[in-house]
Write a protein that holds these residues in place. Sequence first.
Motif, PDB file in Angstrom:
ATOM      1  N   ASN A 649       0.838  -1.202   0.000  1.00 52.68           N
ATOM      2  CA  ASN A 649       0.000   0.000   0.000  1.00 52.68           C
ATOM      3  C   ASN A 649       0.872   1.250   0.000  1.00 52.68           C
ATOM      4  O   ASN A 649       1.552   1.545   0.985  1.00 52.68           O
ATOM      5  CB  ASN A 649      -0.927  -0.003   1.217  1.00 52.68           C
ATOM      6  CG  ASN A 649      -2.007   1.058   1.136  1.00 52.68           C
ATOM      7  OD1 ASN A 649      -1.864   2.074   0.456  1.00 52.68           O
ATOM      8  ND2 ASN A 649      -3.109   0.825   1.842  1.00 52.68           N
ATOM      9  N   GLN A 652      -0.332   4.877   2.498  1.00 54.77           N
ATOM     10  CA  GLN A 652      -0.289   4.950   3.951  1.00 54.77           C
ATOM     11  C   GLN A 652       1.174   4.975   4.368  1.00 54.77           C
ATOM     12  O   GLN A 652       2.066   4.713   3.568  1.00 54.77           O
ATOM     13  CB  GLN A 652      -1.015   3.767   4.589  1.00 54.77           C
ATOM     14  CG  GLN A 652      -0.386   2.410   4.305  1.00 54.77           C
ATOM     15  CD  GLN A 652      -1.201   1.248   4.842  1.00 54.77           C
ATOM     16  OE1 GLN A 652      -2.431   1.256   4.819  1.00 54.77           O
ATOM     17  NE2 GLN A 652      -0.520   0.221   5.335  1.00 54.77           N
ATOM     18  N   THR A 673      -8.546   4.016   3.006  1.00 54.10           N
ATOM     19  CA  THR A 673      -8.352   2.580   2.821  1.00 54.10           C
ATOM     20  C   THR A 673      -7.045   2.182   3.490  1.00 54.10           C
ATOM     21  O   THR A 673      -5.972   2.649   3.101  1.00 54.10           O
ATOM     22  CB  THR A 673      -8.322   2.222   1.327  1.00 54.10           C
ATOM     23  OG1 THR A 673      -9.564   2.624   0.727  1.00 54.10           O
ATOM     24  CG2 THR A 673      -8.144   0.732   1.144  1.00 54.10           C
ATOM     25  N   SER A 675      -4.422  -0.815   4.853  1.00 51.86           N
ATOM     26  CA  SER A 675      -3.940  -2.195   4.819  1.00 51.86           C
ATOM     27  C   SER A 675      -3.228  -2.450   6.143  1.00 51.86           C
ATOM     28  O   SER A 675      -2.103  -1.975   6.354  1.00 51.86           O
ATOM     29  CB  SER A 675      -2.999  -2.414   3.641  1.00 51.86           C
ATOM     30  OG  SER A 675      -3.663  -2.187   2.419  1.00 51.86           O
ATOM     31  N   THR A 695      -7.472  -5.387   4.482  1.00 46.34           N
ATOM     32  CA  THR A 695      -7.564  -4.033   3.948  1.00 46.34           C
ATOM     33  C   THR A 695      -8.982  -3.541   4.187  1.00 46.34           C
ATOM     34  O   THR A 695      -9.947  -4.175   3.752  1.00 46.34           O
ATOM     35  CB  THR A 695      -7.222  -3.996   2.454  1.00 46.34           C
ATOM     36  OG1 THR A 695      -5.857  -4.396   2.279  1.00 46.34           O
ATOM     37  CG2 THR A 695      -7.399  -2.598   1.891  1.00 46.34           C
TER      38      THR A 695
END
Length: 732
Positions: A649, A652, A673, A675, A695
Amino acid sequence: MVLALVAAAGLVTWARTFPADDVEVVRPTKLTFAPGVGGARVQDLEAVVFGDRLQLQRNERVVWTSPINQSFVTAAKATVKYDDHHGYFWPTVSTGREWTTQRVDSVRAQGDRIVVSGVLTGSPQVPYTMTIAPRAAGGLDVQLSTTSTAVDAIGFQTGRTPGRGVHGFGEQFDSFDLSGRLIPLLVREQGVGRGEQPVTFLADATQHGAGGTRQMTYAAYPTFVTDDLRGVRVSPTSPEAGAFAVADTRNGDRVGLQVWSRTLHLELTAAESATGLITQQQGAVTRPELASWTQDGLIVGVQGGSAKVRDTVRRLKAAGVRVAGVWIQDWAGQRTTGFGDRLWWTWQPDPTRYPDWKGLVAELQSQGIRTTTYVNPFLTDATGRPGTNLYAQAADRGYLIRDAAGKPYQQDQGGFSATMVDFTNPAARQWFSQVIAQHVLADGVVGFMADFGEGLPMDARLHSGDARTLHNRWPKLWADTVKAGCAAAGRTDCVTWFRSGTPDMAGDTPLFWNGDQLVTWSADDGLASSLLGTFSSGVSGWALNHSDLGGYTSVNAVVKNYVRSPELLQRWGEVAAFGVVLRSHEGNRPAQNRQVYDTAELAATARNSRIFAALAPYRATVLAEATGDGVPAVRHTWVNWPNTTAAANDRQFFLGRSLLVAPVLAEGSRTATVSFPPGTWVNIFTGASYSGGLTTDVPAPLGTPAAFVSADDPWLPKIRAAVQAQGLSTAN
């Protein structure tokens, strides 16, 4: 139609379609071993020969392996030409001859090292020698060279497990996994838009390729790590560290570096963890600590004169914003250009805008607010302006880079010209460090943005050396000068931040920044791209990096006017609140863009400054690790959790080892979103728990970022208590 609109807007009167970088490199082919060639061992170092590859080990750990059945050394007779406009360098490689097939003739122990030798077959044959020795910091030192004068560039290939990711190459504003790329490792302007449309097309068409590409960056250098937890770095102190190079990750089973040099000093590393790999790769470097005052709150970017600065600070404090410092970039004067509000590069206080400069700095200091400013390695002719004409002084003494005619090299800055100080001249470097000490850091100023450094023209004449081989090293010479200026001023708390860089600058400055992002959300050149640059630079040696809160570049591209939205400014502030410093920028068009000190933005600014303040105790441990071990403070999930699903990801990040942040990077979104790595994760604001290994879409309304700590982490109750003490908790 579009070009007609651009011309009508007064931006330009001509256009050019600009090509992408033409940097095709030599591809390896066959690897063979002469009959009877075996392995060799020296103490804990071993070279193991398989039927189709060579593997290097230390203490039984595989540190490096060649690609299967493919040469790990290549060479080329190849020239590089550069198209340069305003610091946008476009290299074109012309290859006349290639050597792609390798034979290993000998692998032998020699004293405390192992020597591999052989030839690259072709006409003529190219002999090579590779000497391998233990590296003090762990891993291996490799010296690769050829004596053939037929060769301009040498290539080195590293095997990797098929499909495993590759990361680094300096500060790359691209996906964290850089597989499938051909990347010129060239320090240059990053571009405006870099693929985001329509601004990229218009910048390319009107400003000679200024739109840029995803490959362009202020800080590219030959260093990388892989998901196999192995790393390769061209030694930062070697002459070839400044040479033009191209990284090739287009094949999933290998990574290639082609460097325009006949010698190559490499540092190879391997470890059990990503953090251990980064620490080992960076080696023993004494990194300056970030001054403690930077952790007290917002460093607000403000300009416009003494009254504007005072009023801005007053209103921020009245609104409950924690203010640690001011960043006054127009301290030396302001001029207006077609690109927006620019500065007078005279490096002395402007008596018109700041008639009481010394008193202003002292007044702010009495409130616990530090003053920082701006400087870069250029000088501009200040005839007619008050103060010392430093340009004239430097020109008289021969301290400026020169053009082909031997005159000061006038570089177009978009509305005015300026000339770089020649840092290859020790006297010039000493002189400019005194300028920094006596003018920039005078009167209580504690630091500055050390801008530029990437624009040395390839055809410049220097006091010593060749501009083509020193171009990528110029940021280091600039950093050395800045460091000497801080020392001459006696400022042990000097805070400087750079955008251009080399891998060996970590010991020169405590802080870097991502450069000039567009005031958008995009991963091409906006908020999301600043995170991508932080991720790659973090595994390449820049442990402390941050961005201009709000972005910098604002342009009216006719078909779209690029200005900050209130939402973008608030979300960018939420990202910055979880960073190493909280510093805002007014941008190149302050009057057209929202500012953190605008009345409508004060509440959000205050909240973000309180988030930053709440994290201060935890962040202190993160900064200590970054300055001690070189592990990035703001890091991709891969650094903490390599080879997990969460590590894929790119939207993030972690602040340190404990705090996971999933910023909102899309306009209008009220969810993030996330993970989650293995375990149970708790939102520090809401107290809600989430299962790891999944996720999940998590609520993230404006003002409540999605930030988590593992349920079994000792920092969770401490951070939750600090958040509550600042009035930031939304838990029922």
